[in-house]
Design a protein around this motif. Structure first.
Motif, short mmCIF file in Angstrom:
data_model
loop_
_atom_site.label_atom_id
_atom_site.label_comp_id
_atom_site.label_asym_id
_atom_site.label_seq_id
_atom_site.Cartn_x
_atom_site.Cartn_y
_atom_site.Cartn_z
N GLU A 203 -8.02 7.42 0.38
CA GLU A 203 -8.00 6.07 -0.19
C GLU A 203 -8.08 6.22 -1.82
O GLU A 203 -7.50 5.48 -2.38
CB GLU A 203 -9.12 5.42 0.07
N ILE B 247 3.99 -0.87 3.83
CA ILE B 247 3.44 0.54 3.69
C ILE B 247 4.65 1.36 3.25
O ILE B 247 5.71 1.42 3.78
CB ILE B 247 2.91 1.07 5.04
N ARG C 152 -5.11 -0.89 11.68
CA ARG C 152 -6.07 -1.79 11.18
C ARG C 152 -5.61 -2.98 10.25
O ARG C 152 -6.41 -3.83 9.78
CB ARG C 152 -7.14 -1.02 10.30
N HIS C 153 -4.35 -2.93 10.13
CA HIS C 153 -3.73 -4.09 9.34
C HIS C 153 -4.28 -4.25 7.89
O HIS C 153 -4.50 -5.22 7.60
CB HIS C 153 -3.77 -5.47 10.05
N ARG C 154 -4.42 -3.13 7.04
CA ARG C 154 -5.02 -3.13 5.85
C ARG C 154 -3.98 -3.44 4.96
O ARG C 154 -4.07 -4.02 3.84
CB ARG C 154 -5.60 -2.00 5.51
N VAL D 257 -3.40 3.83 1.53
CA VAL D 257 -4.07 3.79 2.88
C VAL D 257 -3.64 5.13 3.61
O VAL D 257 -2.81 5.96 3.09
CB VAL D 257 -3.28 2.67 3.58
N GLU D 258 -4.38 5.36 4.53
CA GLU D 258 -4.10 6.65 5.64
C GLU D 258 -3.71 6.28 6.94
O GLU D 258 -3.29 5.22 7.18
CB GLU D 258 -5.44 7.32 5.48
N ALA E 79 0.77 -1.16 -0.13
CA ALA E 79 -0.13 0.13 0.11
C ALA E 79 0.99 1.03 0.02
O ALA E 79 1.87 1.31 0.36
CB ALA E 79 -0.98 -0.09 1.22
N HIS F 122 -4.74 6.20 9.90
CA HIS F 122 -5.39 5.36 10.72
C HIS F 122 -5.72 4.00 10.47
O HIS F 122 -5.81 2.85 11.06
CB HIS F 122 -6.79 6.04 10.97
N ASP F 123 -4.86 3.75 8.98
CA ASP F 123 -5.11 2.44 8.70
C ASP F 123 -3.87 1.38 9.19
O ASP F 123 -3.79 0.26 9.24
CB ASP F 123 -5.12 2.26 7.01
#
Length: 341
Positions: free
Chosen positions: A184, A225, A219-221, A212-213, A178, A215-216
Motif C-alpha cells: 500500500e 484498478i 475486498r472492493h477497495r 492496492v494489492e 487505484a 488480495h484487495d
C-alpha cells in the motif's frame, strides 16, 4: 444501432457464435438493433437462415479467417477479406457501430490500431475488463493485455480511460482509482509503479486512492484498478483458471450430494462463494472493451460459447449507447486545451 460479430473467430466458431447472436437478437428484439454476422456467407446462411429476417440479423461475407497462430500484422496484410479485417472496416466506414470478436486478440488489436486508428491524444489504447468478485460491486481492470511494456504516463492514461468507462458504462458516479502494487505504501513496487503513483497523486479529475494489492481485488477497495498489460493479463487469466477449478469442484460436490440423497445446496454454495465463481466466469461479462481507438471494439475470450457472445453483444450495446469513444475524445481535447491555457 448495428453491431457486427465475428462469426469465424474463436474455438467454437461458427456454431456457438451464431447461437449467441440469436440469443442476443431475441433479447434485443424490437429495440431497433441489427446484428451482423461477419463470416462465410454460405455457412452462415445454413446456420442462421431462418432467423435472419425474423430477428433482424444479417450477414456480411468474409471468406477468410485469421488463425490464432498467425502473425497478426502479416495475417491482416495477407487476408484483407478476413472476418476481423471486414468487421473492423465496417466500424471505420460507419456500416457498424461496434464489432465483437472472439478471434485472435493480437489480430484484433492490430486491426483496431491500423484500420481505425487511435483517438487523437491517446498514446496507448487499453483493454478494460470488468471483474465481479464482490456481489453487486463490479470493478474495472486495465490494461488487461494490450500493452505488456508501459511507461508511467501510459498508466495515467489508462486511469483516465477507466474513469470514463466506469462512470458511463458501469454507472459509478465517482470511481475510486487505484494502482496495482505489492504494497500500500507509495514507496512500494517497481520503478514503473513508484513513478506512476507520484503522477496519479497530482492528476486532476481522478479520485486516486493509492496502491492496492492482489488480495484487495476481493475486498472492493477500488472501482478502477490500473496496471500494465502484462500484469493485468496474468491477473485475469488467474481468475479464470481459479473460477474453472471451483466450478469443477462444485459439480463434483453436487453430484456427491445427489448420490447421497442429501438435502440443501452444494457445499461451496453454502459457504457463500457462488457469487465469486460467477464473477470469475468470463462468460458472464462477455469480453473486454478496447478503449482509446476510434470505434467500439469488444475482444472476447477465444473459448467463448453462446452465453459469452450474447453478453459481449450486450456490452457493445451499452458502450455504443454511452458514446464512449466520443467521450474519450472530448476529454482528451479538454485536457489539451487546459494545458495550453
Amino acid at each position: 444501432m448495428r453491431i457486427a460479430v465475428d462469426a469465424s473467430g474463436g474455438d467454437f466458431a461458427p456454431y456457438e457464435i451464431v447461437k449467441g447472436v440469436i440469443k442476443a437478437a431475441q433479447e434485443l428484439k424490437d429495440k431497433g438493433i441489427e446484428i451482423i454476422l461477419v463470416g462465410k456467407r454460405p455457412v452462415l446462411h445454413v446456420q442462421a437462415g431462418r432467423h435472419l429476417k425474423k430477428l433482424n440479423i444479417s450477414i456480411a461475407h468474409a471468406p477468410q479467417t485469421i488463425e490464432f497462430n498467425e502473425h497478426p500484422v502479416e495475417a491482416l496484410r495477407n487476408k484483407p477479406k478476413s472476418s476481423i479485417a471486414v468487421g473492423t472496416m465496417m466500424v471505420k466506414e460507419g456500416k457498424a457501430d461496434a464489432f465483437v470478436s472472439a478471434g485472435s486478440t493480437g489480430a484484433m488489436l492490430c486491426a483496431a490500431y491500423l484500420l481505425l486508428g487511435k483517438i487523437e491524444g491517446i498514446e496507448r489504447p487499453a483493454l478494460a475488463s470488468i471483474i465481479k468478485l464482490v456481489p453487486h460491486a463490479p470493478a474495472l481492470l486495465l490494461d488487461a493485455g494490450a500493452n505488456s511494456d508501459c511507461r508511467p504516463q501510459h498508466l495515467v492514461e489508462f486511469a483516465r480511460l477507466g474513469n470514463i468507462y466506469a462512470k458511463n458504462v458501469i454507472g459509478i458516479e465517482t470511481p475510486r482509482i487505484a494502482l496495482m502494487s505489492v504494497g500500500e505504501e507509495e514507496t512500494k513496487g517497481n520503478k514503473l509503479v513508484i513513478e506512476t503513483h507520484q503522477l496519479l497523486k497530482t492528476t486532476p479529475g481522478l479520485k486516486f486512492i493509492g496502491n492496492v494489492e492482489g488480495h484487495d481485488l476481493v475486498r472492493h477497495r477500488a472501482d478502477v484498478i490500473v496496471t500494465d498489460g502484462f500484469t493485468g493479463n496474468v491477473l485475469i487469466k488467474a481468475f479464470e483458471g481459479l473460477g474453472d477449478s471451483i466450478i469443477k469442484i462444485r459439480q463434483v460436490s453436487q453430484a456427491v450430494n445427489s448420490a447421497s440423497h442429501l438435502r440443501g445446496r452444494a457445499l461451496l454454495a453454502d459457504v457463500g462463494i457462488g457469487h465469486m465463481v460467477k464473477g470469475m466466469d468470463f462468460r458472464e461479462v462477455g469480453g473486454a472493451c478496447l478503449l482509446g481507438v476510434k470505434g467500439t471494439i469488444i475482444v472476447s475470450h477465444g473459448r467463448s460459447r453462446a452465453k459469452a457472445i450474447k453478453n459481449a453483444i450486450l456490452m457493445a450495446k451499452r458502450t455504443v449507447e454511452q458514446r464512449i469513444p466520443q467521450l474519450i475524445a472530448e476529454e482528451v481535447k479538454d485536457n489539451v486545451s487546459a494545458v495550453t491555457v
